[in-house]
Write a protein that holds these residues in place. Structure first.
Motif, PDB file in Angstrom:
ATOM      1  N   ALA A  45       0.823  -1.203   0.000  1.00  0.00           N
ATOM      2  CA  ALA A  45       0.000   0.000   0.000  1.00  0.00           C
ATOM      3  C   ALA A  45       0.861   1.258   0.000  1.00  0.00           C
ATOM      4  CB  ALA A  45      -0.926  -0.007   1.212  1.00  0.00           C
ATOM      5  N   SER A  46       1.962   1.227   0.734  1.00  0.00           N
ATOM      6  CA  SER A  46       2.842   2.387   0.826  1.00  0.00           C
ATOM      7  C   SER A  46       3.531   2.687  -0.498  1.00  0.00           C
ATOM      8  CB  SER A  46       3.891   2.146   1.916  1.00  0.00           C
ATOM      9  OG  SER A  46       4.793   3.224   1.989  1.00  0.00           O
ATOM     10  N   SER A  47       3.932   1.641  -1.220  1.00  0.00           N
ATOM     11  CA  SER A  47       4.691   1.823  -2.457  1.00  0.00           C
ATOM     12  C   SER A  47       3.794   1.995  -3.682  1.00  0.00           C
ATOM     13  CB  SER A  47       5.616   0.625  -2.683  1.00  0.00           C
ATOM     14  OG  SER A  47       4.859  -0.569  -2.835  1.00  0.00           O
ATOM     15  N   PHE A  48       2.490   1.876  -3.503  1.00  0.00           N
ATOM     16  CA  PHE A  48       1.566   1.860  -4.631  1.00  0.00           C
ATOM     17  C   PHE A  48       1.619   3.151  -5.452  1.00  0.00           C
ATOM     18  CE2 PHE A  48      -2.697   2.062  -6.600  1.00  0.00           C
ATOM     19  CZ  PHE A  48      -2.778   0.801  -7.159  1.00  0.00           C
ATOM     20  N   GLY A  49       1.828   4.279  -4.778  1.00  0.00           N
ATOM     21  CA  GLY A  49       1.777   5.556  -5.471  1.00  0.00           C
ATOM     22  C   GLY A  49       3.125   6.120  -5.855  1.00  0.00           C
ATOM     23  N   THR A  50       4.191   5.321  -5.771  1.00  0.00           N
ATOM     24  CA  THR A  50       5.533   5.871  -6.011  1.00  0.00           C
ATOM     25  C   THR A  50       5.883   5.994  -7.488  1.00  0.00           C
ATOM     26  OG1 THR A  50       6.486   3.648  -5.805  1.00  0.00           O
ATOM     27  CG2 THR A  50       6.418   5.028  -3.821  1.00  0.00           C
ATOM     28  N   ALA A  51       5.224   5.224  -8.355  1.00  0.00           N
ATOM     29  CA  ALA A  51       5.572   5.245  -9.783  1.00  0.00           C
ATOM     30  C   ALA A  51       4.613   6.136 -10.556  1.00  0.00           C
ATOM     31  CB  ALA A  51       5.519   3.812 -10.351  1.00  0.00           C
ATOM     32  N   HIS A  52       4.750   7.440 -10.335  1.00  0.00           N
ATOM     33  CA  HIS A  52       3.846   8.392 -10.991  1.00  0.00           C
ATOM     34  C   HIS A  52       4.581   9.201 -12.028  1.00  0.00           C
ATOM     35  CE1 HIS A  52      -0.402   9.152 -10.179  1.00  0.00           C
ATOM     36  NE2 HIS A  52      -0.232   8.447  -9.082  1.00  0.00           N
ATOM     37  N   ALA A  53       3.885   9.548 -13.100  1.00  0.00           N
ATOM     38  CA  ALA A  53       4.469  10.386 -14.141  1.00  0.00           C
ATOM     39  C   ALA A  53       4.646  11.811 -13.615  1.00  0.00           C
ATOM     40  CB  ALA A  53       3.558  10.394 -15.368  1.00  0.00           C
ATOM     41  N   GLY A  54       5.458  12.597 -14.315  1.00  0.00           N
ATOM     42  CA  GLY A  54       5.688  13.971 -13.924  1.00  0.00           C
ATOM     43  C   GLY A  54       4.458  14.845 -14.181  1.00  0.00           C
ATOM     44  N   ARG A  55       4.529  16.055 -13.667  1.00  0.00           N
ATOM     45  CA  ARG A  55       3.416  17.005 -13.818  1.00  0.00           C
ATOM     46  C   ARG A  55       3.239  17.354 -15.292  1.00  0.00           C
ATOM     47  NH1 ARG A  55       1.230  21.483 -10.629  1.00  0.00           N
ATOM     48  NH2 ARG A  55       0.455  23.076 -12.054  1.00  0.00           N
ATOM     49  N   PRO A  56       2.015  17.262 -15.820  1.00  0.00           N
ATOM     50  CA  PRO A  56       1.795  17.624 -17.223  1.00  0.00           C
ATOM     51  C   PRO A  56       1.797  19.133 -17.422  1.00  0.00           C
ATOM     52  CG  PRO A  56      -0.282  17.101 -16.173  1.00  0.00           C
ATOM     53  CD  PRO A  56       0.801  16.833 -15.151  1.00  0.00           C
ATOM     54  N   ALA A  57       1.996  19.546 -18.676  1.00  0.00           N
ATOM     55  CA  ALA A  57       1.882  20.969 -19.001  1.00  0.00           C
ATOM     56  C   ALA A  57       0.402  21.331 -19.082  1.00  0.00           C
ATOM     57  CB  ALA A  57       2.567  21.243 -20.335  1.00  0.00           C
ATOM     58  N   LEU A  58      -0.011  22.324 -18.304  1.00  0.00           N
ATOM     59  CA  LEU A  58      -1.442  22.657 -18.214  1.00  0.00           C
ATOM     60  C   LEU A  58      -1.682  24.048 -18.815  1.00  0.00           C
ATOM     61  CD1 LEU A  58      -2.042  21.468 -14.544  1.00  0.00           C
ATOM     62  CD2 LEU A  58      -2.777  20.311 -16.628  1.00  0.00           C
ATOM     63  N   PRO A  59      -2.785  24.190 -19.568  1.00  0.00           N
ATOM     64  CA  PRO A  59      -3.135  25.504 -20.113  1.00  0.00           C
ATOM     65  C   PRO A  59      -3.720  26.392 -19.030  1.00  0.00           C
ATOM     66  CG  PRO A  59      -4.844  23.909 -20.652  1.00  0.00           C
ATOM     67  CD  PRO A  59      -3.739  23.143 -19.960  1.00  0.00           C
ATOM     68  N   PRO A  60      -3.828  27.691 -19.285  1.00  0.00           N
ATOM     69  CA  PRO A  60      -4.454  28.576 -18.287  1.00  0.00           C
ATOM     70  C   PRO A  60      -5.943  28.279 -18.155  1.00  0.00           C
ATOM     71  CG  PRO A  60      -4.077  29.750 -20.343  1.00  0.00           C
ATOM     72  CD  PRO A  60      -3.398  28.417 -20.489  1.00  0.00           C
ATOM     73  N   ALA A  61      -6.526  28.686 -17.013  1.00  0.00           N
ATOM     74  CA  ALA A  61      -7.946  28.475 -16.792  1.00  0.00           C
ATOM     75  C   ALA A  61      -8.762  29.472 -17.601  1.00  0.00           C
ATOM     76  CB  ALA A  61      -8.287  28.590 -15.318  1.00  0.00           C
TER      77      ALA A  61
END
Length: 280
Positions: free
Chosen positions: A264-280
């Motif tokens: 459970a602890s290691s489940f979220g460790t393999a995440h992609a980097g922050r995507p490029a987001l457009p303005p709101a």
């Protein structure tokens, strides 16, 4: 899509065209808010949700306004702003058209009240959401377009299970989680459904609270093979709760409990980097 609609707004002064384009921008912002929540990007999520509400107000569309306020409530309770969450959710219910929009808003209200520890209010909101499911709606987003704007019975049951678990009512939490598993399991392409995964996590938490480690291990087993791209914030939060539960003294000497806690602890460790987001 958001950028294209904004660009087209500069090229027309026809009220009908402008209204349609503002609604498209509102939908795009609402979807960006939802995906930012999935990625745990809370400031971006709130910025998009506010924008979706504003554009929905300009377009005069209560469905997208209700969705946006419900999204703001979700962001608020995930980030510990429980009073604000209830306020946003109550506004969503007040705005929501009859049909799926009202079901979603009431389900979000139940979750918001659960973070305030208000079991009676949770019960009322869950019951009202069940009643609202029986009414057909004609909202463009929730009832006609659907997709991310839809809200299935499986999602409703999963949300109820989480709300009941938050206020410590194991029996209705288990019943709702089992219902979500049964409803979501029969849907096409459900192998990595986040509804299924989150319902499994809720059910396993109830089982652990009842001291049934082996049953909880069996319930959680399908999750460990889930591809990292499917591991969104809602599921990670539920597994963090399981990790905290299994870190309590009564489980520390149990090897199987330590194994599940590590997974459970290691489940979220393999995440992609922050995507490029457009303005709101």
């Amino acid at each position: 899509m958001r950028n294209l609609a904004v660009a087209l707004l500069e090229r027309t002064r026809r009220p009908g065209q402008q209204r349609e384009l503002y609604l498209i921008v509102a939908q795009a912002a609402a979807l960006l808010a939802s995906e930012s929540v999935d990625l745990g990007l809370w400031p971006s999520a709130m910025e998009y949700a506010r924008a979706a509400y504003t554009y929905g107000e300009v377009a005069g569309h209560d469905g997208v306004r209700a969705y946006a306020r419900g999204m703001q409530a979700t962001i608020a309770y995930w980030t510990g702003q429980t009073a604000e969450a209830v306020g946003y959710a109550e506004t969503a219910v007040a705005l929501a058209p009859v049909g799926v929009a009202r079901v979603r808003a009431l389900a979000v209200l139940a979750r918001a009240w659960s973070h305030r520890g208000a079991a009676d209010n949770v019960r009322r909101a869950v019951s009202a959401a069940e009643d609202a499911r029986g009414s057909d709606g004609q909202d463009l987003l929730h009832d006609i377009i659907g997709g991310e704007f839809g809200y299935t019975p499986a999602q409703q049951a999963r949300s109820a299970s989480t709300a009941w678990l938050e206020v410590g009512h194991a029996e209705p939490a288990i019943a709702a989680a089992v219902s979500a598993l049964n409803l979501a399991g029969g849907q096409p392409g459900s192998e990595w459904s986040t509804v299924l995964a989150e319902a499994r996590a809720d059910l396993a938490t109830c089982q652990l609270l009842g001291g049934h480690l082996d049953t909880a291990r069996e319930t959680l087993a399908p999750l460990w093979a889930m591809p990292s791209d499917w591991r969104r914030t809602g599921l990670l939060g539920r597994l963090q709760r399981i990790h905290r539960l299994l870190s309590e003294p009564q489980w520390q000497a149990v090897s199987n409990a330590r194994q599940v806690a590590e997974l459970a602890s290691s489940f979220g460790t393999a995440h992609a980097g922050r995507p490029a987001l457009p303005p709101a």
